[in-house]
Motif scaffolding. Structure first.
Motif, PDB file in Angstrom:
ATOM      1  N   ASP A 173     -50.611  42.409 101.024  1.00  0.00           N
ATOM      2  CA  ASP A 173     -49.753  43.470 100.294  1.00  0.00           C
ATOM      3  C   ASP A 173     -48.493  43.911 101.060  1.00  0.00           C
ATOM      4  N   ASP A 174     -47.752  44.008  99.807  1.00  0.00           N
ATOM      5  CA  ASP A 174     -46.544  44.540 100.984  1.00  0.00           C
ATOM      6  C   ASP A 174     -45.521  45.755 100.754  1.00  0.00           C
ATOM      7  N   PRO A 175     -46.540  46.779 100.082  1.00  0.00           N
ATOM      8  CA  PRO A 175     -46.040  47.896  99.398  1.00  0.00           C
ATOM      9  C   PRO A 175     -44.938  48.409  99.954  1.00  0.00           C
ATOM     10  N   ASP A 176     -44.922  48.434 101.350  1.00  0.00           N
ATOM     11  CA  ASP A 176     -43.700  49.546 101.598  1.00  0.00           C
ATOM     12  C   ASP A 176     -42.497  48.233 101.857  1.00  0.00           C
ATOM     13  N   GLY A 177     -42.002  47.535 100.992  1.00  0.00           N
ATOM     14  CA  GLY A 177     -41.160  46.505 102.313  1.00  0.00           C
ATOM     15  C   GLY A 177     -40.584  46.064 103.034  1.00  0.00           C
ATOM     16  N   LEU A 178     -41.886  45.948 103.719  1.00  0.00           N
ATOM     17  CA  LEU A 178     -42.051  45.941 105.557  1.00  0.00           C
ATOM     18  C   LEU A 178     -41.050  44.331 105.632  1.00  0.00           C
TER      19      LEU A 178
END
Length: 208
Positions: A180-185
């Motif tokens: 998952d990439d919740p921070d939009g990296l």
């Protein structure tokens, strides 16, 4: 964990005016951000046009190749990168391949997560890629080299072959896990608005 890396830098970059790998974000080229993210790889190959590394670039040990056909899309680029690895690096069943598009400046933060997820994978898992807001980022991922080679052969045998083939067709049928990439990296840089927004964020992140 030892791995190899294929950096995809062969797109036309039409929405940003061409030569996307050379676009400067927060004082560094997009390609340089990508090379930072793969610096721990045993072997690195950049797939892009002649001169993609830049004149006088200090990049010892980094291979360069071009997809066939040129500007044939990311699947053609992956095929070219794998072919370069097959020629220069012995195949090791336990050594995965990191696939990375050159337009993801935050990839250096994602790569350790991907490698950890690969190390923790269950039997049968053939790849691990980033997923952001339900969107698969296939080109920020770690994959079995053997599985990718088989997948490339499958696409070559389909109508249209490698040219402009969607990445989903290549890897969508593999047994994949996600990070998952919740921070939009994993958001890529496609426009000048993206460049400005990402530069601000990178500068804020590096500020004391």
């Amino acid at each position: 964990m030892t791995h190899d890396a294929v950096v995809l830098a062969g797109g036309r970059g039409q929405r940003i005016g061409g030569d996307k790998p050379a676009v400067v974000v927060a004082g560094r080229r997009l390609l340089d951000h990508a090379l930072d993210a793969v610096h721990d790889a045993r072997a690195v190959v950049v797939v892009g046009p002649e001169g993609v590394l830049g004149a006088g670039a200090a990049t010892p040990g980094i291979g360069v190749t071009q997809e066939d056909p040129p500007y044939g899309g990311p699947v053609a680029g992956i095929a070219a990168g794998l072919a370069w690895l097959d020629e220069h690096v012995p195949l090791d069943a336990d050594r995965p391949v990191l696939l990375l598009a050159c337009d993801v400046p935050w990839a250096r933060r994602l790569v350790p997560r991907l490698l950890d997820a690969w190390s923790a994978r269950t039997d049968g898992t053939e790849g691990v890629h980033v997923e952001a807001d339900g969107r698969a980022q296939w080109l920020v991922g770690v994959y079995s080299r053997a599985a990718l080679r088989r997948a490339v052969r499958g696409v070559v045998g389909e109508p249209g072959g490698l040219r402009d083939a969607p990445v989903r067709r290549l890897v969508g049928h593999l047994a994949l896990a996600t990070v998952d990439d919740p921070d939009g990296l994993s958001l890529d840089v496609d426009t000048w608005d993206d460049v400005e927004r990402t530069a601000r964020r990178l500068e804020e992140d590096s500020a004391p």
